[in-house]
Design an enzyme around this catalytic site. Structure first.
Site, PDB file in Angstrom:
ATOM      1  N   GLY A  28       0.821  -1.216   0.000  1.00  0.00           N
ATOM      2  CA  GLY A  28       0.000   0.000   0.000  1.00  0.00           C
ATOM      3  C   GLY A  28       0.845   1.252   0.000  1.00  0.00           C
ATOM      4  O   GLY A  28       0.611   2.180   0.760  1.00  0.00           O
ATOM      5  N   ALA A  29       1.835   1.263  -0.900  1.00  0.00           N
ATOM      6  CA  ALA A  29       2.846   2.339  -0.819  1.00  0.00           C
ATOM      7  C   ALA A  29       2.591   3.507  -1.775  1.00  0.00           C
ATOM      8  O   ALA A  29       3.370   4.453  -1.790  1.00  0.00           O
ATOM      9  CB  ALA A  29       4.241   1.756  -1.095  1.00  0.00           C
ATOM     10  N   SER A  30       1.508   3.464  -2.530  1.00  0.00           N
ATOM     11  CA  SER A  30       1.355   4.515  -3.550  1.00  0.00           C
ATOM     12  C   SER A  30       1.034   5.881  -2.948  1.00  0.00           C
ATOM     13  O   SER A  30       1.229   6.911  -3.587  1.00  0.00           O
ATOM     14  CB  SER A  30       0.271   4.118  -4.558  1.00  0.00           C
ATOM     15  OG  SER A  30      -0.953   3.907  -3.894  1.00  0.00           O
ATOM     16  N   VAL A  72      -3.394  -7.220  -1.763  1.00  0.00           N
ATOM     17  CA  VAL A  72      -2.826  -8.054  -0.695  1.00  0.00           C
ATOM     18  C   VAL A  72      -3.839  -9.029  -0.096  1.00  0.00           C
ATOM     19  O   VAL A  72      -3.450  -9.992   0.564  1.00  0.00           O
ATOM     20  CB  VAL A  72      -2.173  -7.208   0.443  1.00  0.00           C
ATOM     21  CG1 VAL A  72      -0.975  -6.427  -0.060  1.00  0.00           C
ATOM     22  CG2 VAL A  72      -3.199  -6.318   1.127  1.00  0.00           C
ATOM     23  N   SER A  93      -3.025   0.431  14.620  1.00  0.00           N
ATOM     24  CA  SER A  93      -3.650   1.751  14.816  1.00  0.00           C
ATOM     25  C   SER A  93      -4.003   1.946  16.273  1.00  0.00           C
ATOM     26  O   SER A  93      -4.345   0.981  16.977  1.00  0.00           O
ATOM     27  CB  SER A  93      -4.928   1.843  13.980  1.00  0.00           C
ATOM     28  OG  SER A  93      -5.705   2.958  14.383  1.00  0.00           O
ATOM     29  N   TYR A 147     -12.746  -2.117  11.831  1.00  0.00           N
ATOM     30  CA  TYR A 147     -11.360  -1.635  11.697  1.00  0.00           C
ATOM     31  C   TYR A 147     -10.575  -1.863  12.995  1.00  0.00           C
ATOM     32  O   TYR A 147      -9.443  -2.367  12.984  1.00  0.00           O
ATOM     33  CB  TYR A 147     -11.401  -0.152  11.330  1.00  0.00           C
ATOM     34  CG  TYR A 147     -10.067   0.517  11.128  1.00  0.00           C
ATOM     35  CD1 TYR A 147      -9.366   0.355   9.933  1.00  0.00           C
ATOM     36  CD2 TYR A 147      -9.506   1.327  12.117  1.00  0.00           C
ATOM     37  CE1 TYR A 147      -8.144   0.987   9.731  1.00  0.00           C
ATOM     38  CE2 TYR A 147      -8.298   1.957  11.930  1.00  0.00           C
ATOM     39  CZ  TYR A 147      -7.618   1.791  10.736  1.00  0.00           C
ATOM     40  OH  TYR A 147      -6.400   2.413  10.549  1.00  0.00           O
ATOM     41  N   ALA A 180     -11.148  -4.016  15.401  1.00  0.00           N
ATOM     42  CA  ALA A 180     -10.916  -5.448  15.637  1.00  0.00           C
ATOM     43  C   ALA A 180      -9.768  -5.951  14.764  1.00  0.00           C
ATOM     44  O   ALA A 180      -8.908  -6.706  15.225  1.00  0.00           O
ATOM     45  CB  ALA A 180     -12.192  -6.228  15.351  1.00  0.00           C
ATOM     46  N   LYS A 226      -7.269  -4.220  13.590  1.00  0.00           N
ATOM     47  CA  LYS A 226      -5.996  -3.640  14.029  1.00  0.00           C
ATOM     48  C   LYS A 226      -5.546  -4.246  15.367  1.00  0.00           C
ATOM     49  O   LYS A 226      -4.343  -4.413  15.611  1.00  0.00           O
ATOM     50  CB  LYS A 226      -6.110  -2.113  14.127  1.00  0.00           C
ATOM     51  CG  LYS A 226      -6.276  -1.426  12.761  1.00  0.00           C
ATOM     52  CD  LYS A 226      -5.055  -1.680  11.882  1.00  0.00           C
ATOM     53  CE  LYS A 226      -5.108  -0.926  10.559  1.00  0.00           C
ATOM     54  NZ  LYS A 226      -3.929  -1.177   9.718  1.00  0.00           N
TER      55      LYS A 226
END
Ligand code: NAI
Length: 266
Positions: free
Chosen positions: A31-33, A83, A161, A174, A176, A178
């Site tokens: 997720g580097a864009s 991914v 997070s 989200y 849960a 993380k």
């Protein structure tokens, strides 16, 4: 000594060129864009690492980032893969092996949110978030584990997070996912320590990226009021912590969750 020679020296008197902390390393950032992942890729390149830039759909952003990495003197390899799909991750691995060789740093950064109150949350919103945030971490770690086992200073760095630590209204899915990443990080740290693979997590607070841009102004004000530093974090501040955990400075640190949150959760 002339001024031009002095300018090539760092504050310690060591030539800048020998001070890079990740020289010779190869890192994959998922997720580097954009956002935090983009800043991690740039920070790695500044420290001398070659970088595999994984992304899902933003071809142009990924290509621009690759040029930035190359301008810093490092190799970049751009690869689009979802991914959450282990087959696509497998294809990415074969491509990485062909063009870059085995990686020794894996940063599981790709993540999504589908926020809504739990009473309105459907199964799709639950599954979608888990498929990227948790299954994505499993897929990439499982697929690249044999690369990491080859090196004697490997790193897995998972981006969790603050919400996984303290919860948040409208983010049960989200939060849960993380929180799951934290349990995964600690378990894997214990399993892989003997293989010289350090496994750590970074837990950002609220960081100025696209993920935060959809939050209404009134809610943003309420969040800032809860942050002792009274501001959101910047993606590059998260990236600096990732560089630290990837570097030899963190050789004896594993299973740690490093908070980068302006004091919001201690
Ligand atoms: P962002 O939304 O700006 O970037 C997320 C990146 O992940 C994008 O490049 C996107 O294309 C990629 N991505 C999403 N799904 C993917 C998939 N299935 N396969 C491959 N790539 C995929 O988000 P941001 O803010 O940069 O977040 C990065 C990480 O940091 C995420 O894991 C997020 O949960 C976490 N985080 C972000 C915080 C924030 O306040 N921005 C706070 C705490 C954690």
């Amino acid at each position: 000594m002339s001024d031009s020679t002095n300018s090539e020296l760092g504050s310690s008197g060591v030539p800048e060129s020998t001070m890079k902390r990740l020289e010779g390393r190869k890192a994959l950032v998922t997720g580097a864009s954009r956002g935090i992942g983009r800043e991690i890729a740039i920070a790695f390149a500044r420290e001398g690492a070659d970088v595999v830039i994984n992304y899902r759909s933003s071809d142009e952003d990924a290509e621009v980032l690759a040029r930035t990495v190359e301008d810093l003197g490092d190799r970049a390899w751009v690869y689009s893969a979802d991914v959450s799909d282990i087959d696509q991750v497998g294809e990415m691995k074969r491509s990485v092996e062909k063009y870059m060789g085995p990686i020794d740093i894996l940063v599981n950064n790709a993540g999504i949110n589908r926020d809504t109150l739990f009473s309105k949350m459907d199964e799709e919103a639950w599954k979608e978030v888990f498929s990227v945030n948790m299954n994505g971490v499993f897929n990439c770690t499982k697929t690249f584990l044999d690369h990491l086992e080859e090196s004697d200073h490997s790193r897995i760095i998972n981006i969790t997070s603050i919400v996984g630590q303290i919860g948040n209204i409208g983010q049960a899915n989200y939060a849960a996912s993380k929180a799951g990443i934290i349990g995964f990080t600690k378990s894997l740290a214990k399993e892989l320590a003997r293989k010289n693979i350090n496994v750590n997590a970074i837990s950002p607070g609220f960081i100025e990226t696209d993920m935060l841009s959809g939050v209404p102004d009134k809610v943003r004000e309420k969040i800032v009021a809860q942050i002792p530093m009274r501001r959101f974090g910047r993606p590059e501040e998260v990236a600096k912590s990732v560089v630290f955990l990837a570097s030899n400075d963190a050789d004896y640190i594993t299973g740690h969750v490093l908070n980068v949150n302006g004091g919001m959760y201690l």
